[in-house]
Design an enzyme around this catalytic site. Structure first.
Site, PDB file in Angstrom:
ATOM      1  N   ARG A 156       0.833  -1.196   0.000  1.00  0.00           N
ATOM      2  CA  ARG A 156       0.000   0.000   0.000  1.00  0.00           C
ATOM      3  C   ARG A 156       0.876   1.258   0.000  1.00  0.00           C
ATOM      4  O   ARG A 156       2.032   1.231   0.396  1.00  0.00           O
ATOM      5  CB  ARG A 156      -0.905   0.021   1.231  1.00  0.00           C
ATOM      6  CG  ARG A 156      -1.988  -1.023   1.250  1.00  0.00           C
ATOM      7  CD  ARG A 156      -2.829  -0.930   2.521  1.00  0.00           C
ATOM      8  NE  ARG A 156      -2.024  -1.071   3.731  1.00  0.00           N
ATOM      9  CZ  ARG A 156      -1.640  -0.068   4.518  1.00  0.00           C
ATOM     10  NH1 ARG A 156      -1.985   1.179   4.225  1.00  0.00           N
ATOM     11  NH2 ARG A 156      -0.902  -0.284   5.590  1.00  0.00           N
ATOM     12  N   LYS A 302      -8.028  -2.852   1.514  1.00  0.00           N
ATOM     13  CA  LYS A 302      -7.877  -2.049   2.720  1.00  0.00           C
ATOM     14  C   LYS A 302      -8.623  -0.728   2.636  1.00  0.00           C
ATOM     15  O   LYS A 302      -8.978  -0.139   3.663  1.00  0.00           O
ATOM     16  CB  LYS A 302      -6.401  -1.817   3.012  1.00  0.00           C
ATOM     17  CG  LYS A 302      -5.687  -3.075   3.531  1.00  0.00           C
ATOM     18  CD  LYS A 302      -6.343  -3.639   4.778  1.00  0.00           C
ATOM     19  CE  LYS A 302      -5.541  -4.786   5.379  1.00  0.00           C
ATOM     20  NZ  LYS A 302      -6.242  -5.401   6.539  1.00  0.00           N
ATOM     21  N   HIS A 323      -9.555  -5.336  13.366  1.00  0.00           N
ATOM     22  CA  HIS A 323      -8.471  -5.910  12.568  1.00  0.00           C
ATOM     23  C   HIS A 323      -7.960  -7.125  13.342  1.00  0.00           C
ATOM     24  O   HIS A 323      -7.030  -7.027  14.142  1.00  0.00           O
ATOM     25  CB  HIS A 323      -7.360  -4.876  12.375  1.00  0.00           C
ATOM     26  CG  HIS A 323      -6.307  -5.298  11.406  1.00  0.00           C
ATOM     27  ND1 HIS A 323      -4.967  -5.018  11.587  1.00  0.00           N
ATOM     28  CD2 HIS A 323      -6.387  -5.981  10.244  1.00  0.00           C
ATOM     29  CE1 HIS A 323      -4.275  -5.509  10.583  1.00  0.00           C
ATOM     30  NE2 HIS A 323      -5.117  -6.097   9.760  1.00  0.00           N
ATOM     31  N   SER A 341       1.630  -7.730  12.369  1.00  0.00           N
ATOM     32  CA  SER A 341       2.359  -8.729  11.590  1.00  0.00           C
ATOM     33  C   SER A 341       3.511  -9.307  12.404  1.00  0.00           C
ATOM     34  O   SER A 341       4.230  -8.589  13.093  1.00  0.00           O
ATOM     35  CB  SER A 341       2.920  -8.091  10.316  1.00  0.00           C
ATOM     36  OG  SER A 341       1.886  -7.741   9.438  1.00  0.00           O
ATOM     37  N   LYS A 345      -1.005 -14.040  14.436  1.00  0.00           N
ATOM     38  CA  LYS A 345      -2.459 -13.879  14.326  1.00  0.00           C
ATOM     39  C   LYS A 345      -3.079 -14.895  13.385  1.00  0.00           C
ATOM     40  O   LYS A 345      -4.069 -15.561  13.715  1.00  0.00           O
ATOM     41  CB  LYS A 345      -2.778 -12.452  13.864  1.00  0.00           C
ATOM     42  CG  LYS A 345      -4.257 -12.180  13.584  1.00  0.00           C
ATOM     43  CD  LYS A 345      -4.531 -10.685  13.526  1.00  0.00           C
ATOM     44  CE  LYS A 345      -3.783 -10.002  12.393  1.00  0.00           C
ATOM     45  NZ  LYS A 345      -4.437 -10.188  11.101  1.00  0.00           N
ATOM     46  N   THR A 346      -2.506 -15.027  12.200  1.00  0.00           N
ATOM     47  CA  THR A 346      -3.045 -15.979  11.222  1.00  0.00           C
ATOM     48  C   THR A 346      -2.791 -17.412  11.671  1.00  0.00           C
ATOM     49  O   THR A 346      -3.673 -18.268  11.628  1.00  0.00           O
ATOM     50  CB  THR A 346      -2.409 -15.732   9.843  1.00  0.00           C
ATOM     51  OG1 THR A 346      -2.791 -14.439   9.385  1.00  0.00           O
ATOM     52  CG2 THR A 346      -2.872 -16.767   8.838  1.00  0.00           C
ATOM     53  N   ASP A 360      -8.656 -11.753   9.003  1.00  0.00           N
ATOM     54  CA  ASP A 360      -8.109 -10.394   8.993  1.00  0.00           C
ATOM     55  C   ASP A 360      -9.074  -9.296   9.424  1.00  0.00           C
ATOM     56  O   ASP A 360      -8.683  -8.400  10.152  1.00  0.00           O
ATOM     57  CB  ASP A 360      -7.574 -10.067   7.604  1.00  0.00           C
ATOM     58  CG  ASP A 360      -6.671  -8.855   7.589  1.00  0.00           C
ATOM     59  OD1 ASP A 360      -5.901  -8.675   8.541  1.00  0.00           O
ATOM     60  OD2 ASP A 360      -6.745  -8.072   6.626  1.00  0.00           O
ATOM     61  N   ARG A 427       2.389 -12.013  -1.822  1.00  0.00           N
ATOM     62  CA  ARG A 427       1.069 -12.318  -1.268  1.00  0.00           C
ATOM     63  C   ARG A 427       0.357 -13.379  -2.092  1.00  0.00           C
ATOM     64  O   ARG A 427       0.666 -13.592  -3.268  1.00  0.00           O
ATOM     65  CB  ARG A 427       0.198 -11.065  -1.270  1.00  0.00           C
ATOM     66  CG  ARG A 427       0.675  -9.952  -0.359  1.00  0.00           C
ATOM     67  CD  ARG A 427       0.087 -10.080   1.008  1.00  0.00           C
ATOM     68  NE  ARG A 427       0.514  -9.012   1.913  1.00  0.00           N
ATOM     69  CZ  ARG A 427      -0.041  -8.785   3.104  1.00  0.00           C
ATOM     70  NH1 ARG A 427      -1.044  -9.558   3.506  1.00  0.00           N
ATOM     71  NH2 ARG A 427       0.394  -7.826   3.874  1.00  0.00           N
TER      72      ARG A 427
END
Length: 638
Positions: A156, A302, A323, A341, A345-346, A360, A427
């Site tokens: 981004r 996003k 988030h 990150s 989390k994932t 997410d 990604r």
């Protein structure tokens, strides 16, 4: 997304130490291979057709151009995953001089294109991508996967995101204007909007995706994307909630429209007072955004998340956008995993005995939690099947790789997830039905447990701590993790990172608005919050060790199965939270981090150093919000 280890952050430092990437199914105490799928059973059919591969030659605008190179193969059939692919079949190709009017984009003054590709199926998108030379075919292990190169923009562009300040409007009085939500004028937006419309009116065809954001119908938003390229429609088809019948598209009136002119740059950016030739500009009152100069797919995703962060708290009754990742047990107990990150989390939300709601973006309302999205957007850096089997196996037909290096082997192009010469932000996007144990309703009841994940490279935080609701607000507003030496240029020692609500870059309102909502939800639904440190113990990075896989998963399991409630706790003198004195399956020597350090005086000094960082960061919230949470943070003796 789902987020994965930032820049390959916080890898294992010794045998048996915690690796975000290595923390998946093995955490359940089972050998990863015990839950592997039969690869032959789950591979795509090999009814192969020839397909041209394309050699990359980027122009200086960033979008790669492709030239015919070598032949490869791609399956013409769907991946074998529950028929989810076939459920999405509302495609229409509208032709003729009134095509724009039939779709409804004439309301944007886009009237010239005579062919509109609306909500193409996955198979149709693939054919268009090949025909348009949009990218290449990667021979991934579980199925051939389309891959694109987004040129010089591989992430981004936060300094190029702008929101129109409409004087006297609702958004003017509510948006938290500043570095995240930069101000631009209605005049600048109108000029860029006209430029976008003129560009599409110079084209004979375009792609339109009409879909939804938010699995709860009470707050669901209808979203429209107007794109130049098939692969961009593929991206939003993966990421947003797809209509499953044609009636959902009849008289479709979008709540928000994104016009993506990525091939065009804004040459007038200096005159307009913007940052660069890249422009991502939102006008909330006009319900429209325009994108110029960047090909990165995440700008689509996003941008809408930022809008959900505006819309939901303004709803009556207010809803909390988050988030975070979320999963749910067979008994219906949901859990939320917040974290920046590199914190896990994932990985930690991927659990073989729980179903994934999403990885997410979620909302929390009077009925419970719900996913915003229809897919996942995972980092691929150093991805292996052993470390993260769910994501690895999701890379197959209909997934799409972005900026992932390819290596040629036996005439095929193989993804090389360890090659980060292009970017560390490679990604993959894929529809959520590529995850076998996903929760099909995409919503669940109120969460019993909330986990704030931190990768503390100072070695100060305990592996798990129980928080009061007010302490939870302090940690939520702080959004702490850390970076370590070698992960980014210029970092030579552990560096604290604070991101409000674990997602400051996407907050359109002041962070305390979300904290106030979270506290109401916690207390109303009797949810319990915990701080989980997946970072270092026994010393800071370079001295101590990474938390062991066994201990971290045991802590998480104790939270989710409720056994932590039976533990005895002791209070941390600096941070104030409660630390369990023992937990099943956890080395008691690490539960209190002070006991794990060889030099307790050094621990005390380091703990005070981190506490001071917390305190200094939190000063920006003085006098903000309905309550001052400063008293619920760490205390440092003068």
């Amino acid at each position: 997304m789902l987020s994965r280890s930032c820049n390959g952050l916080l890898r294992a430092t010794s045998a048996g130490s915690f690796s975000v990437r290595g923390a998946s199914r093995a955490f359940a105490g089972k050998c990863v291979t015990d839950v592997y799928f039969n690869k032959k059973q789950h591979s795509v059919s090999r009814a192969e057709i020839s397909s041209k591969q394309h050699a990359f030659c980027a122009d200086n605008l960033g979008q790669p151009k492709f030239q015919s190179r070598a032949k490869s193969t791609v399956s013409s059939e769907s991946s074998t995953n529950g028929g989810g692919r076939d459920d999405y079949n509302v495609s229409r190709t509208i032709t003729g001089p009134d095509a724009c009017a039939k779709v409804g984009i004439d309301s944007l003054s886009i009237t010239a294109p005579t062919t509109i590709y609306r909500n193409l199926t996955f198979a149709e998108l693939h054919k268009h991508e090949i025909k348009n030379n949009d990218g290449q075919i990667a021979s991934a292990e579980y199925g051939n996967t389309f891959t694109v190169d987004t040129g010089k923009f591989t992430g981004r562009s936060p300094k190029d995101k702008w929101i129109v300040k409409n004087v006297g409007s609702e958004s003017e009085s509510n948006i938290d204007w500043g570095k995240v939500n930069q101000v631009t004028s209605p005049e600048v937006f109108e000029e860029l909007f006209d430029k976008a419309v003129a560009h599409f009116n110079s084209r004979e065809e375009c792609y339109v995706f009409d879909g939804f954001c938010g699995a709860n119908e009470a707050s669901q938003r209808k979203i429209r994307f107007v794109h130049e390229m098939a692969w961009q429609q593929h991206f939003v088809t993966n990421m947003f909630i797809r209509p499953d019948n044609e009636s959902q598209l009849e008289n479709f009136e979008p709540d928000f429209t994104v016009i993506n002119c990525c091939s065009q740059v804004n040459e007038e950016w200096e005159r307009m007072g913007l940052n660069s030739e890249v422009s991502v500009v939102f006008d909330i009152e006009k319900k429209t955004a325009v994108i110029f100069g960047t090909w990165y797919g995440g700008e689509n995703k996003k941008g809408i998340f930022s809008l959900m962060n505006y819309w939901l708290p303004m709803h009556d009754p207010p809803m909390l956008p988050m988030h975070c990742s979320a999963n749910v047990s067979a008994e219906g107990d949901s859990a939320l995993f917040f974290g920046l990150s590199g914190t896990g989390k994932t990985t930690l939300s991927a659990d073989p005995i729980r179903n994934l709601i999403g990885d997410d973006e979620h909302g929390w309302d009077e009925e419970g939690v719900f996913n915003f999205e229809g897919g996942c957007y995972a980092k691929t850096i150093n991805l292996t099947e052993e470390a993260e089997p769910d994501i690895y196996r999701a890379i197959k037909t209909d997934a799409m790789l972005e900026n992932v290096a390819l290596k040629e082997e036996d005439g095929k192009l193989i993804p090389d997830y360890s090659d980060v010469s292009k970017t560390q932000n490679g990604r993959v996007s894929y529809p959520i039905f590529h995850i076998d144990n996903y929760h099909k309703p995409q919503k669940a009841g109120h969460p019993k447990d909330i986990l704030f994940l931190s990768c503390d490279a100072f070695g100060v935080l305990p592996p798990v701590a129980k928080l009061t609701s007010s302490q939870a607000m302090y940690q939520f507003l702080s959004g702490y993790t850390s970076k370590v030496a070698g992960t980014e240029r210029g970092i030579t020692e552990p560096e604290a990172t604070f991101s409000a609500c674990f997602g400051a870059a996407f907050l359109t309102l002041h962070p305390t608005r979300y904290a106030d909502l979270l506290q109401v939800m916690l207390e109303k639904h009797n949810s319990t919050a915990y701080l989980v440190n997946t970072g270092w113990t026994g010393g800071a990075y370079g001295v101590g060790n990474r938390m062991s896989i066994k201990d971290t998963r045991a802590c998480v399991n104790a939270i989710l199965d409720g056994s932590i409630s039976e533990a005895s706790f002791e209070k941390d003198n600096i941070f104030g939270f409660e630390i369990p004195t023992s937990l099943p399956g956890v080395d008691s020597g690490v539960l209190n981090p002070r006991n794990a350090w060889a030099d307790v005086e050094e621990y005390d000094a380091t703990a005070k150093k981190l506490a001071t960082m917390y305190i200094d960061n939190f000063k920006k919230y003085d006098g903000k919000g309905s309550m001052d949470y400063t008293a619920f943070g760490p205390k440092v003796d003068e």
